[in-house]
Scaffold this motif. Structure first.
Motif, PDB file in Angstrom:
ATOM      1  N   SER A  76      68.027  48.252 115.744  1.00 31.12           N
ATOM      2  CA  SER A  76      68.007  46.961 116.423  1.00 31.12           C
ATOM      3  C   SER A  76      67.060  46.992 117.615  1.00 31.12           C
ATOM      4  O   SER A  76      66.307  46.039 117.858  1.00 31.12           O
ATOM      5  CB  SER A  76      69.426  46.588 116.877  1.00 31.12           C
ATOM      6  N   ARG A  77      67.068  48.103 118.337  1.00 36.66           N
ATOM      7  CA  ARG A  77      66.214  48.229 119.517  1.00 36.66           C
ATOM      8  C   ARG A  77      64.736  48.308 119.119  1.00 36.66           C
ATOM      9  O   ARG A  77      63.886  47.693 119.757  1.00 36.66           O
ATOM     10  CB  ARG A  77      66.619  49.465 120.309  1.00 36.66           C
ATOM     11  N   ARG A  78      64.445  49.071 118.062  1.00 32.58           N
ATOM     12  CA  ARG A  78      63.049  49.206 117.639  1.00 32.58           C
ATOM     13  C   ARG A  78      62.521  47.903 117.065  1.00 32.58           C
ATOM     14  O   ARG A  78      61.374  47.523 117.315  1.00 32.58           O
ATOM     15  CB  ARG A  78      62.918  50.336 116.615  1.00 32.58           C
TER      16      ARG A  78
ATOM     17  N   GLU B 211      69.628  51.883 117.280  1.00 34.59           N
ATOM     18  CA  GLU B 211      68.211  52.191 117.444  1.00 34.59           C
ATOM     19  C   GLU B 211      67.336  51.309 116.547  1.00 34.59           C
ATOM     20  O   GLU B 211      66.227  50.926 116.933  1.00 34.59           O
ATOM     21  CB  GLU B 211      67.957  53.668 117.141  1.00 34.59           C
TER      22      GLU B 211
END
Length: 210
Positions: free
Chosen positions: A190-192, A188
């Motif tokens: 990395s995604r954010r 998460e």
């Protein structure tokens, strides 16, 4: 600062290496009777071999009388912090809405004995140590007492040597969480991909490997 065993530095080099590149913090000085503490934001250079940090402040700074009355101070640095939403921390077997939000961060607190430096030659040496830390590539004239271009300006500052007596270091990166939760937080982050998310993810993964 509360430090659980799973958040403590794994070894001295962990916080020393981190402090070498996180060189802006806050110096807390006990206030005079009836006054709150003084908190001074500042750059500093930490020297692991000498066990001290060095800095300088303007002579008119109001903290000097309090510092001279009680030279025991605290230098604190906090960075690499991120907010973790509750669902990221939910137990693998439970609903996501039951997760508890938290903060991930790194913090180092140095309890120090402050030594005020007023001798011009000693101040010049201290400033050169600071410049050597922040500008290792050079580009600035060397400071020397009584010599241009900086010598005449030394009277406007006072130097500080902060002799380290105790270190408290904390790396709060989900160290107590199950592997599945740590993996979810890493994904998460990395995604954010927000400010400091990348470095927080690096800390989490690095400390898990250690």
């Amino acid at each position: 600062m509360l430090i659980h065993p799973w958040d403590a530095a794994h070894e001295d080099t962990e916080w020393q290496d981190w402090l070498a590149v996180h060189d802006f913090g806050q110096l807390a000085v006990n206030g005079r009777p009836g006054e709150p503490p003084y908190v001074q934001p500042m750059h500093f250079a930490y020297d692991a071999e000498r066990g001290e940090a060095v800095t300088h402040l303007a002579r008119p700074n109001p903290l000097w009388p309090a510092l001279e009355a009680n030279p025991d101070v605290l230098l604190t640095v906090v960075d690499d912090y991120v907010y973790v939403p509750g669902p990221w921390q939910a137990a693998p077997e439970g609903p996501s809405e039951d997760g508890v939000p938290t903060s991930l961060y790194a913090a180092v607190q140095l309890r120090c004995r402050a030594h005020v430096v007023d001798d011009p030659a000693e101040k010049a040496e201290l400033l050169n140590r600071q410049v050597g830390h922040f500008q290792p590539e050079g580009g600035s004239a060397r400071v020397a007492a009584g010599e241009a271009p900086y010598g005449r300006r030394l009277s406007g500052i006072r130097g500080l040597r902060l002799e380290v007596a105790e270190v408290r270091a904390k790396f709060k990166y989900a160290g107590k969480r199950p592997t599945e939760v740590q993996d979810r937080i890493a994904v998460e982050l990395s995604r954010r991909d927000g400010p400091r998310d990348g470095v927080a993810r690096e800390h989490l993964l690095r400390r898990r490997k250690a």
